[in-house]
Design a protein around this motif. Structure first.
Motif, mmCIF file in Angstrom:
data_model
loop_
_atom_site.group_PDB
_atom_site.id
_atom_site.type_symbol
_atom_site.label_atom_id
_atom_site.label_comp_id
_atom_site.label_asym_id
_atom_site.label_seq_id
_atom_site.Cartn_x
_atom_site.Cartn_y
_atom_site.Cartn_z
ATOM 1 N N ASP A 61 14.998 -6.507 6.348
ATOM 2 C CA ASP A 61 16.208 -7.178 6.837
ATOM 3 C C ASP A 61 15.885 -8.348 7.766
ATOM 4 O OD1 ASP A 61 17.797 -5.377 5.517
ATOM 5 O OD2 ASP A 61 18.653 -4.451 7.312
ATOM 6 N N GLY A 62 14.634 -8.415 8.229
ATOM 7 C CA GLY A 62 14.265 -9.432 9.206
ATOM 8 C C GLY A 62 14.322 -8.921 10.632
ATOM 9 N N ALA A 63 14.062 -7.616 10.816
ATOM 10 C CA ALA A 63 14.088 -7.027 12.159
ATOM 11 C C ALA A 63 12.809 -7.346 12.927
ATOM 12 C CB ALA A 63 14.262 -5.513 12.068
ATOM 13 N N ASN A 64 12.892 -7.187 14.234
ATOM 14 C CA ASN A 64 11.722 -7.218 15.114
ATOM 15 C C ASN A 64 11.291 -5.775 15.329
ATOM 16 O OD1 ASN A 64 12.368 -10.009 15.542
ATOM 17 N ND2 ASN A 64 13.806 -9.368 17.134
ATOM 18 N N VAL A 65 10.034 -5.462 15.076
ATOM 19 C CA VAL A 65 9.575 -4.079 15.204
ATOM 20 C C VAL A 65 8.353 -4.012 16.109
ATOM 21 C CG1 VAL A 65 8.909 -1.976 14.001
ATOM 22 C CG2 VAL A 65 10.386 -3.639 12.840
ATOM 23 N N ALA A 66 8.505 -3.296 17.220
ATOM 24 C CA ALA A 66 7.374 -3.021 18.107
ATOM 25 C C ALA A 66 6.962 -1.574 17.873
ATOM 26 C CB ALA A 66 7.772 -3.225 19.562
ATOM 27 N N ILE A 67 5.701 -1.368 17.557
ATOM 28 C CA ILE A 67 5.244 0.016 17.388
ATOM 29 C C ILE A 67 4.158 0.305 18.407
ATOM 30 C CG2 ILE A 67 5.918 0.370 14.981
ATOM 31 C CD1 ILE A 67 3.156 -0.319 14.103
ATOM 32 N N VAL A 68 4.331 1.422 19.097
ATOM 33 C CA VAL A 68 3.343 1.843 20.084
ATOM 34 C C VAL A 68 2.657 3.091 19.537
ATOM 35 C CG1 VAL A 68 5.162 3.039 21.408
ATOM 36 C CG2 VAL A 68 2.942 2.598 22.465
ATOM 37 N N ALA A 69 1.356 2.960 19.284
ATOM 38 C CA ALA A 69 0.593 4.052 18.674
ATOM 39 C C ALA A 69 -0.847 3.993 19.174
ATOM 40 C CB ALA A 69 0.645 3.948 17.146
ATOM 41 N N LYS A 70 -1.552 5.114 19.011
ATOM 42 C CA LYS A 70 -2.929 5.202 19.505
ATOM 43 C C LYS A 70 -3.948 4.630 18.526
ATOM 44 C CE LYS A 70 -3.236 9.565 20.090
ATOM 45 N NZ LYS A 70 -3.981 10.810 20.370
ATOM 46 N N THR A 71 -3.519 4.393 17.281
ATOM 47 C CA THR A 71 -4.477 4.082 16.212
ATOM 48 C C THR A 71 -4.951 2.629 16.270
ATOM 49 O OG1 THR A 71 -2.543 3.755 14.792
ATOM 50 C CG2 THR A 71 -3.718 5.846 14.595
ATOM 51 N N THR B 189 -2.777 -2.710 11.049
ATOM 52 C CA THR B 189 -2.448 -2.838 9.620
ATOM 53 C C THR B 189 -0.945 -2.654 9.414
ATOM 54 O OG1 THR B 189 -2.897 -0.485 9.180
ATOM 55 C CG2 THR B 189 -4.728 -2.030 8.892
ATOM 56 N N ALA B 190 -0.339 -1.774 10.215
ATOM 57 C CA ALA B 190 1.113 -1.588 10.122
ATOM 58 C C ALA B 190 1.842 -2.885 10.472
ATOM 59 C CB ALA B 190 1.566 -0.452 11.039
ATOM 60 N N ALA B 191 1.366 -3.561 11.509
ATOM 61 C CA ALA B 191 1.991 -4.821 11.913
ATOM 62 C C ALA B 191 1.865 -5.867 10.813
ATOM 63 C CB ALA B 191 1.351 -5.331 13.204
ATOM 64 N N ASP B 192 0.712 -5.897 10.155
ATOM 65 C CA ASP B 192 0.531 -6.840 9.039
ATOM 66 C C ASP B 192 1.529 -6.551 7.920
ATOM 67 O OD1 ASP B 192 -1.550 -8.100 10.339
ATOM 68 O OD2 ASP B 192 -3.123 -6.954 9.319
ATOM 69 N N GLU B 193 1.733 -5.265 7.627
ATOM 70 C CA GLU B 193 2.678 -4.886 6.569
ATOM 71 C C GLU B 193 4.109 -5.249 6.955
ATOM 72 O OE1 GLU B 193 2.289 -1.199 4.321
ATOM 73 O OE2 GLU B 193 0.474 -0.750 5.474
ATOM 74 N N ILE B 194 4.450 -5.058 8.227
ATOM 75 C CA ILE B 194 5.794 -5.404 8.698
ATOM 76 C C ILE B 194 6.044 -6.900 8.529
ATOM 77 C CG2 ILE B 194 7.207 -5.618 10.802
ATOM 78 C CD1 ILE B 194 5.839 -2.896 11.672
ATOM 79 N N ARG B 195 5.064 -7.700 8.888
ATOM 80 C CA ARG B 195 5.209 -9.160 8.735
ATOM 81 C C ARG B 195 5.326 -9.542 7.263
ATOM 82 N NH1 ARG B 195 0.618 -8.993 12.606
ATOM 83 N NH2 ARG B 195 1.520 -9.064 14.697
ATOM 84 N N SER B 196 4.519 -8.912 6.414
ATOM 85 C CA SER B 196 4.570 -9.207 4.979
ATOM 86 C C SER B 196 5.919 -8.832 4.381
ATOM 87 C CB SER B 196 3.461 -8.453 4.241
ATOM 88 O OG SER B 196 2.190 -8.911 4.650
ATOM 89 N N ALA B 197 6.568 -7.817 4.974
ATOM 90 C CA ALA B 197 7.869 -7.353 4.465
ATOM 91 C C ALA B 197 9.026 -8.211 4.955
ATOM 92 C CB ALA B 197 8.094 -5.895 4.866
ATOM 93 N N GLY B 198 8.738 -9.159 5.869
ATOM 94 C CA GLY B 198 9.786 -10.067 6.322
ATOM 95 C C GLY B 198 10.221 -9.902 7.755
ATOM 96 N N GLY B 199 9.565 -9.009 8.494
ATOM 97 C CA GLY B 199 9.937 -8.785 9.883
ATOM 98 C C GLY B 199 8.968 -9.430 10.854
ATOM 99 N N ARG B 200 9.303 -9.355 12.129
ATOM 100 C CA ARG B 200 8.379 -9.753 13.191
ATOM 101 C C ARG B 200 7.811 -8.467 13.783
ATOM 102 N NH1 ARG B 200 11.851 -13.001 17.234
ATOM 103 N NH2 ARG B 200 9.874 -13.621 18.183
ATOM 104 N N ALA B 201 6.519 -8.483 14.061
ATOM 105 C CA ALA B 201 5.853 -7.253 14.485
ATOM 106 C C ALA B 201 5.160 -7.433 15.824
ATOM 107 C CB ALA B 201 4.832 -6.818 13.443
ATOM 108 N N LEU B 202 5.166 -6.360 16.608
ATOM 109 C CA LEU B 202 4.414 -6.317 17.865
ATOM 110 C C LEU B 202 3.642 -5.000 17.896
ATOM 111 C CD1 LEU B 202 3.776 -7.544 20.662
ATOM 112 C CD2 LEU B 202 5.717 -6.226 21.544
ATOM 113 N N PRO B 203 2.352 -5.047 17.565
ATOM 114 C CA PRO B 203 1.556 -3.819 17.651
ATOM 115 C C PRO B 203 1.120 -3.570 19.089
ATOM 116 C CG PRO B 203 0.207 -5.601 16.790
ATOM 117 C CD PRO B 203 1.578 -6.185 17.040
ATOM 118 N N ILE B 204 1.359 -2.384 19.587
ATOM 119 C CA ILE B 204 0.992 -2.028 20.963
ATOM 120 C C ILE B 204 0.123 -0.780 20.912
ATOM 121 C CG2 ILE B 204 1.840 -1.357 23.241
ATOM 122 C CD1 ILE B 204 4.564 -2.674 22.383
ATOM 123 N N VAL B 205 -1.117 -0.916 21.322
ATOM 124 C CA VAL B 205 -1.990 0.254 21.375
ATOM 125 C C VAL B 205 -1.661 1.016 22.654
ATOM 126 C CG1 VAL B 205 -4.369 1.085 21.484
ATOM 127 C CG2 VAL B 205 -3.796 -0.921 20.074
ATOM 128 N N GLY B 206 -1.172 2.232 22.472
ATOM 129 C CA GLY B 206 -0.784 3.010 23.647
ATOM 130 C C GLY B 206 -0.515 4.452 23.272
#
Length: 280
Positions: free
Chosen positions: A35-45, A58-75
């Protein structure tokens, strides 16, 4: 900055998700990204796991490829500092938070006498405390969103002794996620806080590695069914439904989906052959 409600789409809306580097969480993130959402994911991986696919990157890359904006946060959502940092980074990147998805979850189905204390603590810390603390940290931002949601991937409270006694440690942890969510719904009445749980097992790494291997995977549904149901929950106006424990298939049926055959992990598997999930 609160984002305008855009009914029926997540375009421009900001999701903060715990976990999400694989499985159900990633499927939900990709559905939102479409849909074009912004997605921040906080994960240990931060680095690849020897047995499980995917990292937060890799999740952030997939989110961007799907049409969204991604913020990967290691935490680690067991850390109050990491939670505070994740919320601050998300607001800094996207201007606010509209939706919190409590996806991170630890599982151990050991019986009470076999359950290791450290595994009990892990489930309590990730599932219950993590859900409560991440949601709580986001509440000030949700309160100024035009359409705020909290969605926790946890089951309805079923006090049947069959479930209470099956794996007491895990049951406590999953019911704790639900109690935290329903409590926040009652406390913050302008935020839609609901839980979501499937009728059948979902084909994920947890099912493959922890529950039943290939045999159970073959009689499960794909994570896409969970993602589609979650999308329907968080695209409804917040004022319409809160404090409810929702079932994936019921949400989809309510949205007019009558044929679930496309969600079978093995195409052609009849619904009556699918394995029922726990707690229902």
């Amino acid at each position: 900055m609160a984002h305008e409600t855009t009914g029926g789409t997540l375009k421009g809306r900001t999701i903060l998700m715990s976990g999400g580097s694989r499985g159900i969480g990633l499927a939900i993130a990709l559905r939102a990204a479409a849909d074009g959402a912004n997605v921040a994911i906080v994960a240990k991986t931060d680095a690849p796991h020897p047995k499980l696919p995917g990292t937060v990157h890799t999740a952030a890359d997939e989110i961007r490829s799907a049409g969204g904006r991604a913020l990967p946060i290691v935490g680690d959502i067991r850390s109050d500092e990491d939670i505070a940092r994740a919320v601050a980074l998300t607001v800094e990147a996207f201007g606010g938070i509209d939706i919190v998805v409590n996806n991170a979850s630890a599982i151990d189905l050991s019986r009470s006498l076999e359950l290791q204390p450290k595994k009990y603590d892990l489930m309590a810390d990730v599932n219950v405390r993590g859900t409560f603390m991440l949601s709580r940290a986001a509440v000030p931002h949700l309160l100024v969103s035009s359409d705020p949601h909290i969605l926790s991937l946890s089951p309805p409270l079923n006090l049947d002794p069959k479930w209470l006694g099956a794996h007491t440690g895990y049951t406590l942890a999953k019911y704790g996620m639900t109690m935290a969510t329903l409590g926040l719904a009652a406390e913050f009445t302008t935020i839609a806080a609901n839980t979501l749980w499937p009728r059948t097992t979902i084909a994920t790494a947890a099912v493959q590695n922890l529950l039943g291997g290939d045999r159970l995977m073959a009689v499960s549904r794909t994570p896409q069914i969970y993602a589609d149901a979650a999308w329907h929950v968080v695209t409804r106006p917040a004022g319409e439904r809160s404090g409810q424990s929702l079932i994936v298939e019921d949400v989809l049926a309510e949205a007019g989906v009558t044929d679930f055959s496309g969600y079978a992990a093995v195409p052609g598997t009849p619904d009556d052959r699918l394995f029922p999930d726990i707690f229902l």
